[in-house]
Design a protein around this motif. Sequence first.
Motif, short mmCIF file in Angstrom:
data_model
loop_
_atom_site.label_atom_id
_atom_site.label_comp_id
_atom_site.label_asym_id
_atom_site.label_seq_id
_atom_site.Cartn_x
_atom_site.Cartn_y
_atom_site.Cartn_z
N UNK B 125 0.81 -1.21 0.00
CA UNK B 125 0.00 0.00 0.00
C UNK B 125 0.85 1.27 0.00
N UNK B 126 1.50 1.50 -1.15
CA UNK B 126 2.39 2.66 -1.26
C UNK B 126 1.63 3.97 -1.12
N UNK B 127 0.43 4.02 -1.70
CA UNK B 127 -0.32 5.27 -1.70
C UNK B 127 -0.67 5.67 -0.27
N UNK B 128 -1.23 4.69 0.46
CA UNK B 128 -1.65 5.02 1.81
C UNK B 128 -0.44 5.40 2.66
N UNK B 129 0.72 4.80 2.32
CA UNK B 129 1.91 5.15 3.08
C UNK B 129 2.33 6.60 2.79
N UNK B 130 2.19 6.98 1.52
CA UNK B 130 2.51 8.37 1.18
C UNK B 130 1.63 9.34 1.94
N UNK B 131 0.32 9.03 1.95
CA UNK B 131 -0.62 9.89 2.67
C UNK B 131 -0.23 9.96 4.15
N UNK B 132 0.07 8.80 4.71
CA UNK B 132 0.42 8.75 6.12
C UNK B 132 1.70 9.54 6.40
N UNK B 133 2.65 9.45 5.46
CA UNK B 133 3.90 10.19 5.66
C UNK B 133 3.64 11.69 5.75
N UNK B 134 2.81 12.18 4.83
CA UNK B 134 2.49 13.61 4.83
C UNK B 134 1.81 13.97 6.15
N UNK B 135 0.82 13.16 6.54
CA UNK B 135 0.07 13.40 7.77
C UNK B 135 1.01 13.42 8.96
N UNK B 136 1.90 12.43 8.96
CA UNK B 136 2.89 12.32 10.03
C UNK B 136 3.76 13.56 10.14
N UNK B 137 4.26 13.99 8.99
CA UNK B 137 5.15 15.15 8.99
C UNK B 137 4.42 16.39 9.48
N UNK B 138 3.18 16.54 9.02
CA UNK B 138 2.40 17.70 9.44
C UNK B 138 2.20 17.70 10.95
N UNK B 139 1.79 16.53 11.47
CA UNK B 139 1.49 16.45 12.89
C UNK B 139 2.75 16.59 13.74
N UNK B 140 3.86 16.05 13.23
CA UNK B 140 5.11 16.14 13.98
C UNK B 140 5.51 17.58 14.21
N UNK B 141 5.18 18.45 13.25
CA UNK B 141 5.66 19.81 13.32
C UNK B 141 4.73 20.71 14.13
N UNK B 142 3.55 20.19 14.52
CA UNK B 142 2.60 21.05 15.22
C UNK B 142 2.59 20.77 16.71
N UNK B 143 2.79 21.78 17.53
CA UNK B 143 2.65 21.58 18.97
C UNK B 143 1.16 21.45 19.32
#
Lengths: 289, 315
Positions: B125-143
Amino acid sequence: MTTTAPPSRRPRRSGVSPSLRRYGAALKSPRGLVGIIVILVLALLSVSAPLLFPDGYDVQSSESLLAPSFTHLFGTDELGRDIFVRSLYGLRTDFSIIVVAVPVSMILGTILGLIGALSRVAGTIVQRVLDIILGFPGLVLGICIVLVVGPGWVSLVIAITISGLPAFGRLARAALMSQMQREYVTAAETLGVSRLTVLGRHILPNAIDPILVQGAVFVVQAIFIEAALSIVGLGIQPPQPSLGALLNVGTRFINQAPTYILGPTVLLLLLALAFSLLADALNETVNRK
Amino acid sequence: MTRFLLRKLPSVALVIVVSSIIAFLLPRLAPGDPAAALAGADATPEQVAAIREQSGLDDPLIAQYINWITGIFRGDFGNSYIFQRPVAELVLDRLESTLELAALATVIMIVVGLTLGILSGSPRAKVSRGVLDVLNTLLLATPPFLTGLLLILVFGVTWRLLPVSGEVGLLENPEIGIQYLLLPAFALALPQAAVVARLVQTSMQNVRGEDFVDLAFAKGASPRRITYRHVLRNSLGTAVVAIGLRIGELLGGAIVIEAIFARNGLGQLAVQAVQDRDYFIIQILILGAVILAVLIQIITEIALAALDPRIRLEA
């Protein structure tokens, strides 16, 4: 008619040191360019706030808690003050904190990290202390400092400065550790060059890249620390605005005026985003060399 | 395990004693006098002195410290200067709100973090992993306070589905209470969940390169079995450590979240106590936080050993 020889043109940009020019390359990437433009616009707005709105941030009127409109871009607050004006002045407060706290933290952290070169024991002790600072969960360190210093601009600057030390210290120490092993350092020492000169001439230039990138990353954290402490009510105190202080009041009026927090939140996001874009671009440039 | 706990005892005791001294000294380092604040703006110096005498602020520091510590063992945490009530009562009043928030946030953090981590650590599931990566990066950067503000803007301004401010106790009215609890808990949990997810993902990717995974594959084990039985099982240690570390951050973040969502929890009590220099409240909250951190660390170590037979509990 003119017989005097034209003054010999110096080669362009000769005044700029090569390393500065290298950092300048970060601004050529789209990310870096967008980042620096947003930062410059926001900085310009905040610097010119007293010129644009010479009456200051405390002009009250009877029109309280209005929604955003063309006359009041971000709406008005509970005392009828224009939130856009207050946000610009708040941005000014944020910039004034960043401009002091981030460089001080960078320099102090670097010095602390390099202390290990002069005395091994001091280096170890400093690392331990920095580890303890790192162990505090985000806001708690700030609250402890407010407890001792009292809320306000000064304690925000101190809190931000201290919370940045571990990262800068570690980067400087890493550079120190990797360079001290090198033969040219041994050679310089055999030649009788003093430790301090070796530090300044050879080790510091090697540490400067990662520290600069971390500096840009740390600006984002500094903005967040200011916001968090001020939102809680332990940062900038009313009536002075800061982005966090505006959010503090805004969340209290969330039911009456849900759009109160919109403007300050957007500005906060823009500022943080711009600096992370810049940090990203800088990181890429530095690692490409 | 008993031996492990016994061996841990001295260092735990030391940490608690040292932090109790720090908790005691820290508020007293600051300029300002709670007696003056208590007496009011137009009190005479004599009145202030009388209050100082009465509340024991004139005693030598060591006597005050010993008084405080012996009081704790009797269940007496001292009196709040501002509220004029026993600190124990004040803390108990606010405890429910913070416990509910922290507990739900921890559950969300674990569920969301593990799910995201496992999904993005799985090979397919490469697509869902891409989506998750973006989501992850966004959330990681937000306090947490930013996620909170954004959630408020989404739910308070555009899509009025859940209340964004105030609280109702779960014990009083579970149905309404959970509505008030959901947004703050998510705001608090999501950034930490992103960190957990990222750690689980990297750890799963690392484990996938190990020889025993190749062996399982050669044996003909199904991809699902490899992922869950072999890879995940060996990545859970990282997850446990990550979760243990994040709970501390989560509790720190609760202070801001309580302020944003207008919840009357311990965080708000702490902030008020810092503003008013209410010594005994600050002291007990700092001490409580340290004891909690130590407990979480011990539990993490025990869980780690239970998960991985290679790890023995040693102090």
